[in-house]
Design a protein around this motif. Structure first.
Motif, short mmCIF file in Angstrom:
data_model
loop_
_atom_site.label_atom_id
_atom_site.label_comp_id
_atom_site.label_asym_id
_atom_site.label_seq_id
_atom_site.Cartn_x
_atom_site.Cartn_y
_atom_site.Cartn_z
N LEU A 147 71.02 33.98 -21.18
CA LEU A 147 72.26 33.31 -20.80
C LEU A 147 72.00 32.36 -19.64
N LYS A 148 72.42 31.13 -19.80
CA LYS A 148 72.48 30.20 -18.68
C LYS A 148 73.90 30.26 -18.14
N VAL A 149 74.04 30.79 -16.93
CA VAL A 149 75.35 31.08 -16.36
C VAL A 149 75.77 29.96 -15.42
N PHE A 150 76.96 29.44 -15.66
CA PHE A 150 77.61 28.52 -14.73
C PHE A 150 78.72 29.31 -14.04
N GLY A 151 78.74 29.28 -12.72
CA GLY A 151 79.73 30.08 -12.02
C GLY A 151 80.07 29.55 -10.66
N ILE A 152 81.04 30.20 -10.05
CA ILE A 152 81.48 29.85 -8.70
C ILE A 152 80.86 30.85 -7.74
N ARG A 153 80.09 30.34 -6.81
CA ARG A 153 79.47 31.19 -5.79
C ARG A 153 80.42 31.28 -4.60
#
Length: 394
Positions: free
Chosen positions: A310-316
């Motif tokens: 999985l290539k995860v795009f998220g809010i850190r």
């Protein structure tokens, strides 16, 4: 000899010396002197004591933060339905002060170790000489075998196959439901100097209140439960924009306390800052926008090791605690007063410069202020500024 020593000791302990003062009756010098003194007095009162709280000692807190996310997400990709819970979309899962919430992803299933071509359009080749065996390319997926695959015109690599294709980012984001997730923050601080400990679960924040509240800067400023969509909005960004490619948001918990009043009035305030960049700037003019990372879930299938990538795009989210506590202390108070009194000497310096170098009667003022003794002796009974030559004394 003994009498001289006795007299010197007696003079040292029994006499007091004071500087000579000259009273100058000049309106301009007097007005300048009083204005400077008033300015210094205003500086001491307004800036040192009222604004800078120079009468108090300060301390910073030792703090701890832990977090808890709640919410369920749903996706339907190519007819495959899936529900995502906290264990799936929060990284890491320990409730740290810095964590990532997944809002979008690219999944590559069924990868296994083997030989396969690179993606079309990447690492173009016309023959095996363009694919040097045993070498790596910075943007490649594995080690080149030295073979140029004719069907794709790309180099063959030893890698996890099939290789990941991340050229198309899902739009709209797959986990837009993250906008309604909630974040619970628990923060404890201790001020060692003043021996005071506080928590953001202050008086009145009980189990019933937490079960029903949602943070709002105006109506519920002390509620420790935050909706992710509200956090992004208060940081100045659009949730859909930041959810697509990821980003970073700083949550600042500010403890600014005055322990000269009731300790119960020491309460936190929350601020939100977008660390994603300038919200008015277009993504196409920026380099390396967003935030993403990859992680894999490994498993065995027919005794063959495989993985789902999985290539995860998220809010850190980075939770930062800043603190400053104050309390009255006699030592900084006396220090502030002493330094303020010393600054009053500026008025004397400025007025002396005016009197000795700028006023028309500066020579007269010099004679009044100084007694010259280089080649002349001063008659102690004469008026200030008068002198007698050594020749006249003989």
């Amino acid at each position: 000899m003994k009498s001289h020593i006795t007299n010197a000791i007696s003079d040292f302990f029994c006499e007091y010396e004071t500087p000579r003062q000259v009273l100058v009756r000049n309106r301009r010098v007097g007005v300048v002197c009083r204005l400077i003194q008033l300015g210094v007095l205003a500086y001491i009162i307004v800036w040192v004591f009222i604004y800078e709280k120079g009468y108090q000692s300060t301390d910073t807190a030792v703090s701890s933060v832990f977090t808890k996310m709640k919410g369920v997400g749903y996706t339907n990709v190519s007819g495959e339905e899936r529900v995502w819970d906290v264990a799936d979309y929060v990284f890491p899962s320990q409730g740290d002060a810095s964590f990532v919430v997944m809002t979008n992803y690219i999944i590559t299933e069924g990868q296994k170790m083997g030989k396969c071509p690179e993606l079309p359009g990447k690492h173009h080749c016309s023959s095996g000489s363009d694919c040097e065996g045993g070498r790596y390319k910075r943007t490649g997926h594995g080690q080149m075998t030295g073979v140029c695959v004719n069907t794709t015109k790309t180099c063959e690599v030893l890698a996890w196959c099939p290789v990941e294709d991340d050229s198309k980012i899902p739009d709209p984001p797959l986990l837009m439901s993250a906008e309604n997730y909630t974040l619970f923050i628990k923060n404890s601080v201790t001020f060692p100097t003043f021996k005071v400990s506080r928590s953001n679960l202050v008086e009145g924040i009980d189990k019933n209140y937490i079960g029903n509240c949602l943070h709002d800067p105006k109506t519920a400023p002390l509620c420790p439960i935050f909706r992710l969509g509200d956090i992004v909005k208060m940081s100045g960004f659009s949730f859909e924009t930041i959810a697509k490619v990821g980003g970073a948001i700083g949550i600042v918990i500010d403890w600014t306390c005055n322990f000269d009043v009731d300790v119960r009035k020491c309460k936190p305030t929350y601020e939100f800052h977008g660390l994603y960049g300038n919200p008015d700037e277009k993504d196409d003019v920026r380099a390396s926008v967003g935030y993403n990372f990859r992680y894999a879930k490994h498993y065995l299938e027919d005794k063959v090791q495989k993985r789902t990538l999985l290539k995860v795009f998220g809010i850190r989210f980075d939770i930062i605690v800043q603190s400053l506590a104050r309390k009255f202390d006699i030592i900084p108070t006396l220090t502030a007063i002493g330094s303020g009194v010393g600054i009053f000497g500026v008025a004397t310096v400025v007025c002396d410069l005016m009197m000795l170098y700028l006023l028309p009667k500066r020579e007269f003022y010099k004679n009044m202020k100084f007694k010259y003794t280089e080649s002349q002796t001063q008659d102690p009974d004469s008026e200030a500024g008068s002198t007698e030559t050594e020749a006249s004394n003989k």
